[in-house]
Design an enzyme around this catalytic site. Structure first.
Site, PDB file in Angstrom:
ATOM      1  CG  HIS A   1      -4.817  -6.248  10.592  1.00 29.36           C
ATOM      2  ND1 HIS A   1      -3.895  -5.798  11.436  1.00 29.36           N
ATOM      3  CD2 HIS A   1      -4.321  -5.260   9.402  1.00 29.36           C
ATOM      4  CE1 HIS A   1      -3.219  -4.864  10.984  1.00 29.36           C
ATOM      5  NE2 HIS A   1      -3.312  -4.670   9.761  1.00 29.36           N
TER       6      HIS A   1
ATOM      7  CG  ASN B   1      -2.512   2.853   7.252  1.00 27.44           C
ATOM      8  OD1 ASN B   1      -2.638   3.023   8.620  1.00 27.44           O
ATOM      9  ND2 ASN B   1      -1.640   1.910   6.738  1.00 27.44           N
TER      10      ASN B   1
ATOM     11  CE  LYS C   1      -2.355  -0.915   3.636  1.00 27.51           C
ATOM     12  NZ  LYS C   1      -1.654  -2.239   4.147  1.00 27.51           N
TER      13      LYS C   1
END
Length: 466
Positions: free
Chosen positions: A194, A148, A125
């Site tokens: 996660h 983020n 990302k």
């Protein structure tokens, strides 16, 4: 800052007053909302109050009087159990949202045509986000980079039609952004991650899918089954999707073969980029990142020559296969962000004649999965708490020395690599471990490696490439 005017004159609770949460509270205040900000940490509450943010103990607040609860992304929404503020909000029937959602609503209200590129995925990302921003900045656009990647989205410059917003989105942020609607949404890949926060892989994938499902145009990596299914679902609903692959050609989208990136339209292909010689985009994983960046840039109108120039000038990100210096014929690479074996695999697959510095606080599974790459390693230099376990794994397969500290590892690896007659031996810090046994975070670990290398570079005739 982006003032959030969509809640002007309404009561909003904000919980979580770290970096992004504090900015969120300030943006709501600037937009005219009546804000009640709180945190479980009294110091954070005091800091917010000192900055002029109205604070209140949300435990005593009547949530039915609120228009919304705005959570910082690190606050659990569903798993392992909902935070107490989320429980109160659900009981009161008010919506629970985050800063990405506030940005999306403000964009729709004040500048719906502002280009907005949102990037998510399990891996890649940050590099993809930074590369896209670099491509547009190189073309002369006013680029706002955040999310983020480290800059709170609401701390960016106010939304206008002339600015392009390039935003990295974690699953935590998307979970709090039910109406996310980028101009271009990018989903790079999906692997288990996660699950303590999202419960199951199905939940995790569904949250990630939200980003591309709501986009005007979607760019989706299709080299894993989860993402391929998401691309098919977008197709089924009649929305535009560009598929990305580094494993096989696609009929519509972009794919990589070697260093080349191709565009395919109705099974007709043409070469759009060559990544050969671009050190910051070395490796198959970076070919996927580059293909996604190229797809998004072309969707928003950048020309091939502008994209080519931007790719060649991309400096890369610190601690992610960062080329620090070349001393003599030896290349020094900082991949401190590789905190597990899966991440280290990307670097090991990208080089030959590797003098590998690894170790730290070990993760479950160790480095057993990296055995297919052991043939690329000339020698390993072990640091930190994992030294004994990693030495046992490497015994009889890779020459290894227990160095203990980064100082000793860099010195030993540099001296050994300098004697290698390969064209470009590589001293690679790719630890496959967390840093917490010796460093506060992976950035501090990478910074130390860089300092040691640059000190060696300063001591003799060198060619710095960072």
């Amino acid at each position: 800052m982006i003032p959030v005017t969509v809640f002007a004159g309404r009561k909003v609770a904000v919980f979580g007053l770290g970096g992004s949460g504090l900015v969120t509270a300030e943006a709501l205040v600037a937009g005219g909302a009546e804000v009640f900000a709180f945190d479980d940490n009294p110091d954070s509450v005091a800091n917010a109050a000192a900055r002029g943010v109205p604070t209140a103990d949300l435990r005593a607040l009547d949530f039915s009087s609120l228009a919304a609860l705005v959570l910082a992304p690190g606050v659990p929404l569903t798993h392992p159990e909902p935070h107490w503020t989320a429980v109160k909000a659900k009981a009161a029937g008010i919506e629970i949202i985050g800063d990405i959602e506030l940005f999306c609503r403000e964009r729709r209200a004040v500048a719906p045509d502002a280009p907005f590129i949102a990037i998510t995925g399990t891996n890649g990302k940050s590099t993809t986000t930074a590369l896209i921003a670099h491509l547009f900045a190189s073309a002369g656009w006013d680029v706002q980079l955040g999310g983020n990647i480290g800059t709170a989205i609401l701390s960016l410059e106010p939304i206008t039609d002339e600015r392009v917003y390039v935003v990295e989105c974690s699953s935590f942020q998307i979970d709090l952004a039910p109406s996310i609607d980028p101009s271009v949404g990018i989903l790079l890949n999906l692997t288990e991650d996660h699950l303590d926060r999202h419960g199951t892989m199905e939940n995790y994938a569904a949250i990630k899918a939200r980003l591309v499902a709501g986009a005007d145009a979607a760019v989706v990596g299709v080299d894993d089954d989860w993402s391929a299914d998401i691309a098919s679902a977008i197709d089924h609903h009649g929305r535009k999707v560009e598929r990305i692959s580094v494993r096989r050609p696609v009929t519509d989208g972009y794919y990589a073969e070697g260093s080349y990136i191709y565009e395919a339209v109705d099974a007709s292909t043409r070469q759009v980029a060559d990544l050969a010689g671009i050190g910051s985009l070395r490796g198959t994983h970076n070919a996927q990142n580059a293909a996604a960046a190229i797809a998004s840039a072309r969707l928003l109108g950048l020309s091939d020559d502008v994209i080519e120039k931007g790719l060649k000038s991309f400096p890369g990100l610190a601690h992610r296969m960062e080329e620090v210096a070349k001393i003599g014929h030896v290349l020094f690479v900082n991949d401190s962000k590789a905190t597990n074996a899966d991440a280290a695999e990307k670097a090991l697959a990208s080089f030959d004649h590797i003098y590998w510095i690894l170790g730290g606080k070990p993760k479950t599974g160790g480095i057993d999965s990296l055995a297919p790459y052991f043939g690329r390693i000339a020698r390993a230099y072990l640091i930190g708490a994992a030294s004994d376990a990693f030495a046992a794994t490497l015994e009889g397969k890779v020459s290894a020395v227990k160095c203990g500290t980064m100082e000793r590892a860099v010195a030993a690896a540099a001296e050994d690599a300098a004697r290698d007659d390969a064209a470009e031996p590589v001293v690679l810090l790719s630890p496959a471990c967390a840093s917490f046994d010796q460093y506060r975070n992976f950035e501090k670990r990478g910074d130390h490696f860089r300092e040691l290398v640059l000190a060696r570079a300063a001591a003799g005739a060198t060619e710095e490439v960072r």
